[in-house]
Write a protein that holds these residues in place. Structure first.
Motif, short mmCIF file in Angstrom:
data_model
loop_
_atom_site.label_atom_id
_atom_site.label_comp_id
_atom_site.label_asym_id
_atom_site.label_seq_id
_atom_site.Cartn_x
_atom_site.Cartn_y
_atom_site.Cartn_z
N ASN A 1 0.83 -1.20 0.00
CA ASN A 1 0.00 0.00 0.00
C ASN A 1 0.86 1.25 0.00
O ASN A 1 0.58 2.22 -0.73
N THR B 1 -1.81 -6.51 -4.57
CA THR B 1 -2.21 -5.91 -3.30
C THR B 1 -3.66 -6.26 -2.98
O THR B 1 -4.00 -6.57 -1.83
N ALA B 2 -4.52 -6.22 -4.01
CA ALA B 2 -5.93 -6.55 -3.80
C ALA B 2 -6.11 -7.98 -3.32
O ALA B 2 -6.84 -8.25 -2.36
N MET C 1 -10.08 -5.02 -0.83
CA MET C 1 -9.76 -5.76 -2.05
C MET C 1 -10.49 -5.14 -3.25
O MET C 1 -9.87 -4.87 -4.29
N PHE D 1 -8.82 -1.72 -4.12
CA PHE D 1 -7.55 -1.76 -4.85
C PHE D 1 -7.77 -2.15 -6.32
O PHE D 1 -7.07 -1.64 -7.20
N VAL D 2 -8.71 -3.05 -6.59
CA VAL D 2 -9.01 -3.41 -7.98
C VAL D 2 -9.50 -2.19 -8.74
O VAL D 2 -9.03 -1.89 -9.85
#
Length: 424
Positions: free
Chosen positions: A253, A411-412, A312, A315-316
């Motif tokens: 992040n 990250t997601a 999640m 982030f997508v």
């Protein structure tokens, strides 16, 4: 969610002392971040005083900023256990005095460059345990189903400072000089933050002289499930997969969020048709969306109890928005897409410390938060400025954009798995 509520339902809130505490913490973050940001805004004036050329300004400017963050990360890891033993209230009162003193020292002794550099190290050490102490207070004062909003409230002080600092500090230092600006900031800590912490911040609800019995009982009932958890040493907790995954997500992040925010003004300035004076509002607009995102995702996280799933999804969506921002030819559309991307990244900012507090047992909440915050700031912040500099220094190509999108997706997935592991 069942474990965080009474009979599977959110209990009725009672009293306002805990929210007053979170608001005071926001004020302390706001002023502390001014003390951090002042050096970047004062750098042109400092360079003029010392007679620095461009290369010297880049070198010493980076050194002044880098020394702070290095000391800040070290203090998070190594000084937080001391702060936990002293207690968050006493620690906050002490470090507010110290960071105010060291901010003033940077101005009053600036004719000696070595002392000026040392003042930034001391400032980083003084501010290093700030977030861990606030995390400990949040865990003491807020049941799990309120923590996204509680953490989001004091984290908002960070974004408010970034938004307002250029508007307030630049005219102040332009008219009064950068030294006077530093001294006034040091007084703000002593005149504003210190009395507020003294009156409203107490280690536990039972320590507060003005809390009502209904609010105290509400908090104590909300914390019962966590209080029954078995105590573990920090070394044992830090080796658990869920904590290691939390650190990985925090690093990823910071690579994305700190890297993009650091390079966004430079990237926008490289776009055709963008005047330098326009950067003040073009680069600031995404931070207003951070505040909107914090408010929305904090509410949704506490309401749904699915913070990992929300982050999640965030982030997508953020990856798609940032990808599209680099692809569009319109600078104004790009700023709008960056702003939406920041809004979705805030889905993690809103739950980050709530998830840390979920994972860490009560006896090691402060030292564990310090370890987490120190590692993710030093590693993620350092990598972020380097990695995103390669992507955003000019116009990124297909390979850079593919790498960036992959980073968002990794990250997601990581935060989605984290949410399932800690059932939060």
């Amino acid at each position: 969610m069942q474990a965080d509520t009474l009979d599977g339902r959110l209990p009725e809130a009672a009293g306002w002392q805990r929210w007053k505490l979170a608001t005071v913490l926001m004020v302390t973050v706001f002023i502390a971040y001014y003390d951090r940001l002042n050096i970047s805004l004062a750098l042109p004036l400092i360079a003029e005083q010392y007679g620095w050329g461009l290369e010297q300004k880049q070198f010493y400017g980076s050194l002044l900023m880098g020394l702070f963050f290095g000391a800040y990360g070290i203090a998070n890891i190594f000084l937080t256990p001391w702060g936990a033993r002293v207690g968050p209230r006493a620690s906050l009162l002490l470090i507010i005095c110290l960071w105010s003193l060291f901010t003033a020292l940077g101005a009053l002794a600036s004719q000696w460059l070595a002392v000026f550099l040392a003042s930034r190290v001391l400032l980083g050490l003084a501010e290093g345990i700030h977030f861990p102490m606030m995390s400990q207070l949040t865990k003491h004062w807020f049941p799990p189903h309120e923590r996204s909003r509680a953490n989001g409230l004091w984290i908002a002080g960070l974004f408010l400072a970034i938004l307002s600092a250029p508007l307030l500090l630049v005219p102040l230092m332009h008219h009064l000089g950068w030294r006077a600006g530093f001294v006034l900031l040091s007084l703000a800590g002593l005149v504003i933050s210190l009395p507020l912490v003294w009156r409203y911040v107490h280690n536990w609800p039972a320590d507060h002289p003005r809390i009502q019995g209904a609010e105290r009982g509400y908090i104590e009932v909300g914390l019962m499930g966590e209080a029954s958890a078995a105590a573990q040493p920090l070394g044992s907790v830090a080796r658990q997969p869920v904590f290691l995954l939390m650190v990985l997500v925090g690093i990823l992040n910071n690579v994305l969020s700190l890297g993009i925010s650091s390079w966004l003004p430079t990237y926008l300035a490289s776009r055709e048709g963008v005047a330098y004076q326009d950067l003040a509002y073009l680069a600031a607009l995404p931070y207003s969306f951070s505040l909107l995102g914090l408010a929305f995702w904090s509410w949704l996280g506490d309401r749904s109890g699915r913070r990992g799933r929300n982050a999640m999804f965030g982030f997508v969506c953020a990856g798609g928005m940032i990808f599209a921002a680099f692809e569009t030819a319109s600078v104004y559309l790009a700023v709008g897409l960056f702003s939406l991307g920041v809004f979705f990244v805030a889905s993690f900012n809103a739950c980050e410390f709530a998830m840390v507090q979920r994972i860490l047992p009560q006896p090691v909440i402060a030292s564990g938060t310090g370890l987490y915050n120190g590692l993710t700031t030093m590693v993620g912040g350092g990598l972020g400025t380097a990695v995103m500099g390669q992507v955003m220094a000019g116009q990124p190509g297909a390979a850079e954009l593919a790498f960036l999108l992959t980073l968002f997706l990794v990250t997601a997935v990581s935060v989605g798995v984290l949410g399932r592991l800690c059932r939060y």
